[in-house]
Write a protein that holds these residues in place. Structure first.
Motif, PDB file in Angstrom:
ATOM      1  N   LEU A 113     -58.854 -28.422  34.671  1.00 10.37           N
ATOM      2  CA  LEU A 113     -58.385 -27.319  33.828  1.00 10.37           C
ATOM      3  C   LEU A 113     -57.330 -26.514  34.572  1.00 10.37           C
ATOM      4  O   LEU A 113     -57.539 -26.120  35.722  1.00 10.37           O
ATOM      5  CB  LEU A 113     -59.555 -26.401  33.458  1.00 10.37           C
ATOM      6  CG  LEU A 113     -59.207 -25.105  32.713  1.00 10.37           C
ATOM      7  CD1 LEU A 113     -58.645 -25.409  31.332  1.00 10.37           C
ATOM      8  CD2 LEU A 113     -60.415 -24.188  32.621  1.00 10.37           C
ATOM      9  N   LYS A 114     -56.192 -26.272  33.927  1.00  5.55           N
ATOM     10  CA  LYS A 114     -55.157 -25.418  34.503  1.00  5.55           C
ATOM     11  C   LYS A 114     -54.715 -24.396  33.459  1.00  5.55           C
ATOM     12  O   LYS A 114     -54.242 -24.768  32.382  1.00  5.55           O
ATOM     13  CB  LYS A 114     -53.936 -26.237  34.941  1.00  5.55           C
ATOM     14  CG  LYS A 114     -54.177 -27.169  36.122  1.00  5.55           C
ATOM     15  CD  LYS A 114     -54.462 -26.403  37.385  1.00  5.55           C
ATOM     16  CE  LYS A 114     -54.689 -27.317  38.586  1.00  5.55           C
ATOM     17  NZ  LYS A 114     -55.264 -26.566  39.731  1.00  5.55           N
ATOM     18  N   THR A 115     -54.895 -23.116  33.767  1.00  9.25           N
ATOM     19  CA  THR A 115     -54.334 -22.090  32.907  1.00  9.25           C
ATOM     20  C   THR A 115     -52.848 -21.960  33.235  1.00  9.25           C
ATOM     21  O   THR A 115     -52.433 -22.155  34.383  1.00  9.25           O
ATOM     22  CB  THR A 115     -55.032 -20.737  33.108  1.00  9.25           C
ATOM     23  OG1 THR A 115     -54.995 -20.385  34.492  1.00  9.25           O
ATOM     24  CG2 THR A 115     -56.479 -20.802  32.652  1.00  9.25           C
ATOM     25  N   LEU A 116     -52.047 -21.656  32.224  1.00 15.83           N
ATOM     26  CA  LEU A 116     -50.596 -21.640  32.392  1.00 15.83           C
ATOM     27  C   LEU A 116     -50.042 -20.343  31.796  1.00 15.83           C
ATOM     28  O   LEU A 116     -49.844 -20.245  30.586  1.00 15.83           O
ATOM     29  CB  LEU A 116     -49.997 -22.863  31.696  1.00 15.83           C
ATOM     30  CG  LEU A 116     -48.525 -23.168  31.944  1.00 15.83           C
ATOM     31  CD1 LEU A 116     -48.235 -23.321  33.431  1.00 15.83           C
ATOM     32  CD2 LEU A 116     -48.125 -24.440  31.201  1.00 15.83           C
ATOM     33  N   PRO A 117     -49.790 -19.339  32.644  1.00 13.14           N
ATOM     34  CA  PRO A 117     -49.223 -18.088  32.126  1.00 13.14           C
ATOM     35  C   PRO A 117     -47.800 -18.311  31.612  1.00 13.14           C
ATOM     36  O   PRO A 117     -46.963 -18.883  32.316  1.00 13.14           O
ATOM     37  CB  PRO A 117     -49.199 -17.157  33.351  1.00 13.14           C
ATOM     38  CG  PRO A 117     -49.898 -17.872  34.447  1.00 13.14           C
ATOM     39  CD  PRO A 117     -49.980 -19.302  34.097  1.00 13.14           C
ATOM     40  N   VAL A 118     -47.545 -17.884  30.384  1.00 12.31           N
ATOM     41  CA  VAL A 118     -46.224 -18.077  29.771  1.00 12.31           C
ATOM     42  C   VAL A 118     -45.730 -16.758  29.185  1.00 12.31           C
ATOM     43  O   VAL A 118     -46.509 -15.841  28.940  1.00 12.31           O
ATOM     44  CB  VAL A 118     -46.251 -19.161  28.663  1.00 12.31           C
ATOM     45  CG1 VAL A 118     -46.657 -20.507  29.235  1.00 12.31           C
ATOM     46  CG2 VAL A 118     -47.190 -18.752  27.521  1.00 12.31           C
ATOM     47  N   ASN A 119     -44.402 -16.708  28.931  1.00  5.92           N
ATOM     48  CA  ASN A 119     -43.836 -15.540  28.260  1.00  5.92           C
ATOM     49  C   ASN A 119     -43.781 -15.787  26.753  1.00  5.92           C
ATOM     50  O   ASN A 119     -44.259 -16.812  26.260  1.00  5.92           O
ATOM     51  CB  ASN A 119     -42.462 -15.183  28.837  1.00  5.92           C
ATOM     52  CG  ASN A 119     -41.404 -16.246  28.564  1.00  5.92           C
ATOM     53  OD1 ASN A 119     -41.581 -17.141  27.735  1.00  5.92           O
ATOM     54  ND2 ASN A 119     -40.285 -16.142  29.258  1.00  5.92           N
ATOM     55  N   ALA A 120     -43.176 -14.870  26.025  1.00  8.08           N
ATOM     56  CA  ALA A 120     -43.184 -14.937  24.558  1.00  8.08           C
ATOM     57  C   ALA A 120     -42.433 -16.150  24.014  1.00  8.08           C
ATOM     58  O   ALA A 120     -42.675 -16.575  22.881  1.00  8.08           O
ATOM     59  CB  ALA A 120     -42.597 -13.655  23.983  1.00  8.08           C
ATOM     60  N   THR A 121     -41.528 -16.723  24.812  1.00  7.98           N
ATOM     61  CA  THR A 121     -40.794 -17.912  24.356  1.00  7.98           C
ATOM     62  C   THR A 121     -41.447 -19.205  24.842  1.00  7.98           C
ATOM     63  O   THR A 121     -40.894 -20.286  24.650  1.00  7.98           O
ATOM     64  CB  THR A 121     -39.327 -17.874  24.833  1.00  7.98           C
ATOM     65  OG1 THR A 121     -39.298 -17.870  26.273  1.00  7.98           O
ATOM     66  CG2 THR A 121     -38.619 -16.644  24.317  1.00  7.98           C
ATOM     67  N   GLY A 122     -42.601 -19.078  25.488  1.00  8.88           N
ATOM     68  CA  GLY A 122     -43.317 -20.266  25.944  1.00  8.88           C
ATOM     69  C   GLY A 122     -42.852 -20.790  27.292  1.00  8.88           C
ATOM     70  O   GLY A 122     -43.151 -21.927  27.652  1.00  8.88           O
ATOM     71  N   LYS A 123     -42.157 -19.966  28.050  1.00 14.38           N
ATOM     72  CA  LYS A 123     -41.679 -20.395  29.370  1.00 14.38           C
ATOM     73  C   LYS A 123     -42.692 -20.007  30.445  1.00 14.38           C
ATOM     74  O   LYS A 123     -43.143 -18.858  30.489  1.00 14.38           O
ATOM     75  CB  LYS A 123     -40.326 -19.733  29.670  1.00 14.38           C
ATOM     76  CG  LYS A 123     -39.679 -20.222  30.943  1.00 14.38           C
ATOM     77  CD  LYS A 123     -38.308 -19.580  31.134  1.00 14.38           C
ATOM     78  CE  LYS A 123     -37.660 -20.065  32.416  1.00 14.38           C
ATOM     79  NZ  LYS A 123     -36.341 -19.430  32.651  1.00 14.38           N
ATOM     80  N   PRO A 124     -43.073 -20.953  31.326  1.00 19.69           N
ATOM     81  CA  PRO A 124     -44.037 -20.623  32.390  1.00 19.69           C
ATOM     82  C   PRO A 124     -43.522 -19.505  33.288  1.00 19.69           C
ATOM     83  O   PRO A 124     -42.333 -19.459  33.621  1.00 19.69           O
ATOM     84  CB  PRO A 124     -44.165 -21.937  33.167  1.00 19.69           C
ATOM     85  CG  PRO A 124     -43.779 -22.998  32.197  1.00 19.69           C
ATOM     86  CD  PRO A 124     -42.712 -22.384  31.339  1.00 19.69           C
ATOM     87  N   LEU A 125     -44.408 -18.611  33.671  1.00 24.66           N
ATOM     88  CA  LEU A 125     -44.033 -17.453  34.474  1.00 24.66           C
ATOM     89  C   LEU A 125     -44.121 -17.720  35.971  1.00 24.66           C
ATOM     90  O   LEU A 125     -43.603 -16.933  36.771  1.00 24.66           O
ATOM     91  CB  LEU A 125     -44.935 -16.256  34.122  1.00 24.66           C
ATOM     92  CG  LEU A 125     -44.767 -15.717  32.703  1.00 24.66           C
ATOM     93  CD1 LEU A 125     -45.878 -14.739  32.370  1.00 24.66           C
ATOM     94  CD2 LEU A 125     -43.406 -15.056  32.552  1.00 24.66           C
TER      95      LEU A 125
END
Length: 223
Positions: free
Chosen positions: A72-84
């Motif tokens: 399992l990997k959580t993936l923080p993204v911004n509003a446009t779906g780009k990884p942070l």
């Protein structure tokens, strides 16, 4: 913690039930305390989602869902779906591991099958209001496997030959080596430029954000 999911389908059903919920709602369901910020609790989001999905591996050298072979990997993204940020994979062995082959490595085993769970996590959004997105399963295709292997072999060669301090964030196409420590005082054994034992900051393998951005684009047809 929930009992571990007995099948891939059950795991995905649990993920889909989380889509659209905030971390605050999920924490309330599981009676978890939300930290004020993530500076001291950097792994809290991942731990919360592991807890609610029934992951069992913890920090052991096996996938988070060992019975399913899924990490399992959580993936923080911004509003446009780009990884942070880049995605942590595992600790790097800094004393070399003579004879270790790619397919035997912890990196390879961790990335054989990954459950990605995007989280809308822009810094301006309070932690409790950050929203869980739609999860998806990923297996590296032949081309991805090849470039991961090439990066790993390059980085491991540099470590083994005493080049640890020559490794930069830009080294590697999709996989990078970065410091991984609770604080700047942490030290671990490594190999120096002349083959001598030295002490240095612990390092970890990370997937570059540019690589996970491509995975998201492929999955969700993002622009």
């Amino acid at each position: 913690m929930l009992t571990p999911p007995s099948s891939k389908e059950e795991l995905m059903a649990r993920c889909y039930a989380l889509a659209g919920l905030t971390l605050g709602q999920i924490a309330a369901q599981t009676q978890q305390q939300i930290p004020d910020n993530l500076q001291k609790y950097k792994g809290w989001v991942g731990q919360l989602l592991e807890h609610v999905l029934g992951a069992t591996a913890g920090s052991k050298a096996e996938p988070d869902f060992p019975q399913l072979g899924i990490e399992l990997k959580t993936l923080p993204v911004n509003a446009t779906g780009k990884p942070l940020e880049s995605t942590y994979v595992c600790v790097a062995p800094l004393t070399g591991e003579p004879g270790l082959q790619w397919h035997e490595s912890w990196v390879c085993q961790k990335l054989q099958q990954v459950l990605w769970l995007p989280v809308l996590a822009e810094r301006t959004i309070p932690l409790a209001d950050r929203v869980v997105g739609t999860a998806f399963l990923w297996r590296p295709n032949a081309a991805q496997q090849k470039v991961l292997q090439q990066d790993w072999e390059e980085l491991m060669d540099m470590i083994s030959l005493g080049g640890i301090h020559n490794i930069k964030g830009a080294t590697g196409k999709v996989l990078q080596l970065r410091p991984k420590a609770a604080n700047s005082r942490a030290r671990t054994d490594a190999i120096g430029a002349h083959g001598e034992p030295i002490k240095t900051l612990p390092r970890g393998f990370y997937l570059k954000a540019s690589f996970t951005a491509l995975l998201l684009q492929e999955q969700f047809q993002l622009a």
